[in-house]
Design an enzyme around this catalytic site. Structure first.
Site, short mmCIF file in Angstrom:
data_model
loop_
_atom_site.label_atom_id
_atom_site.label_comp_id
_atom_site.label_asym_id
_atom_site.label_seq_id
_atom_site.Cartn_x
_atom_site.Cartn_y
_atom_site.Cartn_z
N HIS A 61 62.20 19.08 120.58
CA HIS A 61 61.91 20.39 121.16
C HIS A 61 63.21 21.16 121.40
O HIS A 61 63.43 21.74 122.47
CB HIS A 61 61.08 20.25 122.43
CG HIS A 61 59.69 19.76 122.15
ND1 HIS A 61 58.65 20.60 121.82
CD2 HIS A 61 59.18 18.50 122.10
CE1 HIS A 61 57.55 19.89 121.60
NE2 HIS A 61 57.85 18.61 121.76
N TYR B 224 64.73 11.45 128.00
CA TYR B 224 65.24 12.80 128.24
C TYR B 224 66.68 12.74 128.76
O TYR B 224 67.51 13.59 128.41
CB TYR B 224 64.38 13.53 129.27
CG TYR B 224 62.96 13.81 128.85
CD1 TYR B 224 62.49 13.54 127.57
CD2 TYR B 224 62.06 14.35 129.76
CE1 TYR B 224 61.18 13.78 127.21
CE2 TYR B 224 60.74 14.62 129.41
CZ TYR B 224 60.31 14.32 128.14
OH TYR B 224 59.01 14.57 127.79
#
Length: 329
Positions: free
Chosen positions: A51, A319
């Site tokens: 993303h 992440y």
């Protein structure tokens, strides 16, 4: 299903890649980031491993009258400022918005709480996930990577999909290009436990539904769409007339699996409206502003607790690896 079509719907941003050797003694979450980086033709300095392409806007969340009966979380009691990032899949920073590789779309919502803390929601545009564990997700990504130079029939990814029905269902689910991010529904594939002031606890999954309705481009229109049509359109729409979504919670019933992101609960499950997201301001220089921000689905506040879903519990670690590499560039 042809290999190219399979790759076009799994986090695979580049069809021409190098294949670095991955250290098997690394944590699975770090290996996931490594493979995502390889699949995108990266590393792309300063960008997320997945993303990578996104845009941020701002607004507010207004809770519904029934939100407090579900959770004592402060943002379900009174209006709260929000920061929202929309994104395309893959780690390719300039991927065209309508490209088949750019799905699923993502939305990350940060509720900025009165005490200076925050709580986040991170969701995608598909209801469900291709893997129940980080190990299976890594296996899928590695199978895609290994299929690029493979002449085996079936290919590694076809072999993987043949033994993992949830992954096959995910890649086979249609993912049409939306007219706008404002017409794209999003789904929280992980469950959370919600508790109200009286101590009542329920499990649920978020759904983020556009007030203007779900609308998609025809394939012909998608083929002609400008590379950044979604990113530019949402900024213009937010600034001119605003964008609204309903934040819903799909409640689990007795016997529903709350710890498996591949299990989609039936549509018959009760939906509770938690409130309305109103987006009405663009973020200046979004690319610079988003670089130091890590949205974290386990950044929670009192009244919301994680399930034991292995995918949910692994997401912040992955992440964090991507975040650390992004800031180092």
């Amino acid at each position: 299903m042809q290999l190219r079509a399979i790759i076009a719907v799994i986090f695979a941003g580049s069809l021409t890649m190098t294949h670095p050797v991955l250290a098997e003694d690394k944590p699975v979450t770090e290996q996931v980031v490594d493979t995502l980086t390889t699949l995108s033709g990266g590393p792309h300095a300063g960008y997320r491993a997945n993303h990578a392409k996104g845009i941020m806007v701002e607004g507010s969340f207004t809770p519904s009258a029934q939100a407090a009966s579900i959770s004592q979380a402060v943002h379900f009691q009174k209006p709260t400022p929000v920061l929202v990032r929309f994104s395309d899949a893959t780690g390719v920073p300039n991927i065209p918005d309508a490209n088949g590789n750019a799905f699923p779309k993502g939305i990350a919502i940060r509720f900025q709480l009165p005490d200076g803390t925050a709580t986040d929601i991170v969701s995608i545009s598909v209801n469900g996930f291709p893997a129940a564990t980080p190990e299976d997700f890594l296996g899928l990504l590695n199978a895609v990577r290994d299929s690029q130079a493979s002449t085996a029939k079936p290919s590694p990814v076809e072999q993987f999909l043949g033994t993992h029905p949830a992954a096959l269902k995910f890649v086979s689910t249609p993912k049409p290009a939306p007219e706008s991010f404002a017409t794209q529904p999003f789904f929280g594939v992980n469950a959370f436990q919600f508790s109200n002031a009286g101590g009542k606890k329920v499990y649920g999954r978020y759904q983020i539904v556009p007030v203007s309705g779900a609308r998609y481009l025809t394939q012909q229109a998608a083929d002609k769409a400008a590379p950044d049509y979604l990113m530019k359109e949402i900024v213009e729409r937010v600034q001119t007339k605003g964008v609204q979504y309903k934040l819903l919670l799909q409640l689990a019933e007795q016997g529903d699996d709350v710890n498996n992101a591949t299990v989609v609960w039936p549509d018959s499950r009760q939906l509770v409206e938690l409130g309305t997201l109103t987006l009405n301001k663009a973020v200046a220089d979004s690319q610079t502003a988003e670089k130091p921000i890590m949205f974290n689905p386990l950044q929670l506040t009192e009244g919301i607790a994680p399930s034991q879903d292995p995918i949910l519990l692994a997401r912040p670690a992955a992440y964090a690896v991507s975040f650390g590499r992004r800031l180092a560039k």
